[in-house]
Design an enzyme around this catalytic site. Structure first.
Site, PDB file in Angstrom:
ATOM      1  N   GLY A 101      -0.708   0.356  -5.040  1.00 61.62           N
ATOM      2  CA  GLY A 101      -1.981  -0.324  -4.796  1.00 61.62           C
ATOM      3  C   GLY A 101      -3.081   0.323  -5.582  1.00 61.62           C
ATOM      4  O   GLY A 101      -3.250   1.544  -5.522  1.00 61.62           O
ATOM      5  N   TYR A 126      11.559  -3.767  -7.414  1.00 64.73           N
ATOM      6  CA  TYR A 126      10.294  -3.679  -8.143  1.00 64.73           C
ATOM      7  C   TYR A 126       9.335  -2.609  -7.659  1.00 64.73           C
ATOM      8  O   TYR A 126       8.712  -1.917  -8.439  1.00 64.73           O
ATOM      9  CB  TYR A 126       9.579  -5.043  -8.071  1.00 64.73           C
ATOM     10  N   CYS A 128       0.819  -1.202   0.000  1.00 66.86           N
ATOM     11  CA  CYS A 128       0.000   0.000   0.000  1.00 66.86           C
ATOM     12  C   CYS A 128       0.855   1.256   0.000  1.00 66.86           C
ATOM     13  O   CYS A 128       2.051   1.209   0.245  1.00 66.86           O
ATOM     14  CB  CYS A 128      -0.861   0.051   1.260  1.00 66.86           C
ATOM     15  N   ASN A 182       0.858   0.687   5.783  1.00 71.33           N
ATOM     16  CA  ASN A 182       1.482  -0.072   4.694  1.00 71.33           C
ATOM     17  C   ASN A 182       2.388  -1.108   5.321  1.00 71.33           C
ATOM     18  O   ASN A 182       3.281  -0.764   6.096  1.00 71.33           O
ATOM     19  CB  ASN A 182       2.297   0.870   3.791  1.00 71.33           C
ATOM     20  N   GLY A 183       2.156  -2.365   4.979  1.00 74.69           N
ATOM     21  CA  GLY A 183       3.008  -3.418   5.513  1.00 74.69           C
ATOM     22  C   GLY A 183       2.175  -4.581   5.975  1.00 74.69           C
ATOM     23  O   GLY A 183       1.023  -4.740   5.571  1.00 74.69           O
TER      24      GLY A 183
HETATM   25  P1  AMP Z   1       5.753 -13.389 -12.702  1.00 79.27           P
HETATM   26  O1  AMP Z   1       5.059 -13.078 -13.967  1.00 79.27           O
HETATM   27  O2  AMP Z   1       4.862 -14.106 -11.729  1.00 79.27           O
HETATM   28  O3  AMP Z   1       7.042 -14.110 -12.849  1.00 79.27           O
HETATM   29  O4  AMP Z   1       6.090 -12.003 -11.987  1.00 79.27           O
HETATM   30  C1  AMP Z   1       7.141 -11.231 -12.416  1.00 79.27           C
HETATM   31  C2  AMP Z   1       6.659  -9.956 -13.034  1.00 79.27           C
HETATM   32  O5  AMP Z   1       5.740  -9.284 -12.167  1.00 79.27           O
HETATM   33  C3  AMP Z   1       7.801  -9.018 -13.285  1.00 79.27           C
HETATM   34  O6  AMP Z   1       7.632  -8.490 -14.592  1.00 79.27           O
HETATM   35  C4  AMP Z   1       7.687  -7.947 -12.223  1.00 79.27           C
HETATM   36  O7  AMP Z   1       7.857  -6.659 -12.797  1.00 79.27           O
HETATM   37  C5  AMP Z   1       6.306  -8.103 -11.642  1.00 79.27           C
HETATM   38  N1  AMP Z   1       6.304  -8.275 -10.166  1.00 79.27           N
HETATM   39  C6  AMP Z   1       7.258  -8.779  -9.384  1.00 79.27           C
HETATM   40  N2  AMP Z   1       6.888  -8.779  -8.078  1.00 79.27           N
HETATM   41  C7  AMP Z   1       5.655  -8.267  -8.025  1.00 79.27           C
HETATM   42  C8  AMP Z   1       4.726  -7.978  -6.972  1.00 79.27           C
HETATM   43  N3  AMP Z   1       5.013  -8.247  -5.698  1.00 79.27           N
HETATM   44  N4  AMP Z   1       3.550  -7.429  -7.305  1.00 79.27           N
HETATM   45  C9  AMP Z   1       3.256  -7.151  -8.566  1.00 79.27           C
HETATM   46  N5  AMP Z   1       4.078  -7.415  -9.606  1.00 79.27           N
HETATM   47  C10 AMP Z   1       5.265  -7.949  -9.359  1.00 79.27           C
END
Ligand code: AMP
Length: 495
Positions: free
Chosen positions: A48, A267, A22, A122-123
């Site tokens: 979020g 990220y 968040c 947030n957390g």
């Molecule tokens: P995945 O498709 O499941 O391998 O997730 C990796 C992709 O999602 C990457 O392109 C990241 O930019 C993004 N990503 C990584 N961690 C998160 C997260 N916690 N929440 C949303 N997107 C994420």
């Protein structure tokens, strides 16, 4: 399958946690408090997109909560008119498990005998469920499924007379990662967990204090950055009868070294934000530079998986001398891949979001750079897309290490067994599944150097990196002591 044991353990324990990532914002003493909060939340929208809420006070507390994007609601003058007052806090949220319901949308508010208090958090608390069970056992009723409500109950039960002291009393009982803003009739309060897992900064506009998750929320309103809220610090700002604002910074928690969450750099945070005094963009670019040095490859073009992989891809291109091109175009009108709670919609989201730019790909050996691989959903789709657009080779370079362990501090990660790294014995098998000619990840030291300039100090890690290493920086009380088992199994599997 080295990490299966950890995966098995988490299969049992992961289902009952409420993960939330968040953004929070708060301002005191400004005539445009609600509008500034809405703008701040808009800048924090990447943290979020499920719902947003704002609370103000002008002799009475006013609360507005809406599902959806900040800009869809809080640009409406009729809604802002319902939020009068010079003190305001706001929250933008998504949750991945737990209920998607307005009653869970923050800030949460409670009217206590010492006056009202609203909290935006947030957390994630690692003892939130344990405390909630204890509270319910005393006959109290919890109205939301949000952990933040636990803090309100603890404030209500505290024996201290002032709300600020009650707030401190309550958060001393909470464990985990948190960055919070709270408000009473006259006070704006900010608090960060004892090791500072989640970020929180202090700023100022027209001499009025602001707290927010990231500096990009200060930039949007032309506010000045003052400093980070320190780990374990509580800052209480109070309007005095003469209109001046008194600021009281306290450190109620035991002093511990800060360990910011590395995933904010990998990220989560916006690239133009400065987190922990470091530019997120520069850190990401360094990740790409280090990745190119660690895992070079012969190729014709470096293509980022936008937007997360873009700064790292620029760094990779710079260090390798391979030209950078936008080989994938992202549709900006679709939310982040992960935001939708189900796997099917996630996969669908990837297709909606990215398309291949054939002119930059056809007949080329492509290096695809992404910030992270979690489930592998994005990589699987994108490699296919790049091949369909005529690439002769596709090499994936990931600007962070493999993710083996779930997060319990507010970053959305799935059960350990859904993490791609836990499904394959080795990197070659993983590359084959994704359909890539080669696949390499940044090392943990490469990541540490990119962010903080030094290798990981194993005796005292400078950041928290548990999703890569299994080194959880706090106990995980809600997991009923299973953490100890997890850590041991991790060590055993690594040995
Ligand atoms: P995945 O498709 O499941 O391998 O997730 C990796 C992709 O999602 C990457 O392109 C990241 O930019 C993004 N990503 C990584 N961690 C998160 C997260 N916690 N929440 C949303 N997107 C994420």
């Amino acid at each position: 399958m080295t990490h299966l044991r950890a995966a098995e353990i988490h299969d049992e324990i992961d289902g009952d946690t409420l993960h939330e990532e968040c953004g929070v914002f708060g301002i005191l003493g400004h005539p445009d408090a609600a509008t500034l909060t809405a703008l701040g939340l808009h800048a924090l929208q990447h943290r979020g997109q499920e719902a947003a809420g704002i609370v103000t006070f002008d002799g009475a507390f006013h609360t507005e909560k809406r599902m959806g994007l900040v800009g869809d609601h809080y640009t409406d003058p009729a809604i802002l008119a319902k939020l009068p007052g010079t003190i305001s806090i706001g929250h933008t949220r998504y949750s991945t498990t737990g209920e998607v319901a307005l009653r869970n949308v923050q800030p949460l508010f409670a009217e206590l005998e010492v006056g009202g208090i609203a909290i935006a958090h947030n957390g994630n608390f690692t003892n939130g469920l344990t405390l909630r069970r204890q509270i319910i056992a005393t006959g109290a009723i919890c109205q939301s499924t949000s952990d933040t409500e636990v803090v309100l109950h603890l404030i209500a039960r505290s024996r201290h007379s002032s709300t600020a002291d009650r707030f401190i009393d309550a958060i001393r009982q909470m464990e985990g990662g948190y960055a919070m803003v709270a408000m009473t009739r006259t006070k704006l309060i900010a608090a960060r967990d004892p090791i500072g897992i989640r970020p929180l900064v202090m700023g100022e506009l027209d001499g009025k204090p602001i707290f927010c998750s990231e500096t990009c929320a200060l930039d949007i309103i032309g506010a000045k950055y003052i400093r980070d809220v320190e780990n374990g610090e509580v800052i209480i700002c109070e309007t005095q009868p003469d209109g001046s604002i008194q600021i009281d910074a306290r450190k109620p928690a035991n002093q511990q070294p800060e360990r910011l969450c590395l995933f904010e750099y990998v990220y989560f945070a916006r690239p133009d934000s400065v987190v922990g005094g470091r530019s997120v963009y520069v850190a990401r670019k360094n990740m790409g530079i280090n990745l190119a040095k660690e895992s070079p490859v012969e190729a014709d073009v470096v293509v980022p998986v936008p937007d997360g992989g873009t700064p790292a891809a620029l760094g990779f291109a710079q260090a390798s001398g391979i030209p950078f091109e936008y080989g994938i175009i992202r549709n900006h009108y679709v939310g982040r891949t992960f935001i939708e709670p189900t796997q099917q919609i996630r996969a669908f989201g990837v297709k909606l979001k990215h398309s291949a730019n054939r002119a930059m790909i056809e007949g080329k050996r492509v290096v695809l750079v992404d910030d992270s691989i979690v489930r592998g959903t994005t990589s699987l789709k994108i490699v296919q897309m790049i091949r369909d657009a005529g690439a002769t080779e596709v090499h994936i370079r990931v600007a962070s290490p493999m993710i083996f362990y779930p997060d319990f501090y507010g970053i959305d990660t799935p059960n350990a067994d859904k993490l791609l790294a836990n499904q394959y014995n080795d990197i070659k098998a993983m590359a084959k599944y994704i359909g890539a000619d080669s696949l390499e990840f940044l090392t943990i030291d490469g990541l540490y150097r990119a962010v903080g300039g030094e290798d990981r100090n194993p005796a005292r890690p400078q950041f928290t990196d548990h999703y890569f290493t299994g080194d959880y920086p706090t106990r995980l009380l809600d997991k009923n002591g299973e953490t100890a088992g997890l850590k041991l199994s991790v060590l055993a599997s690594k040995g």
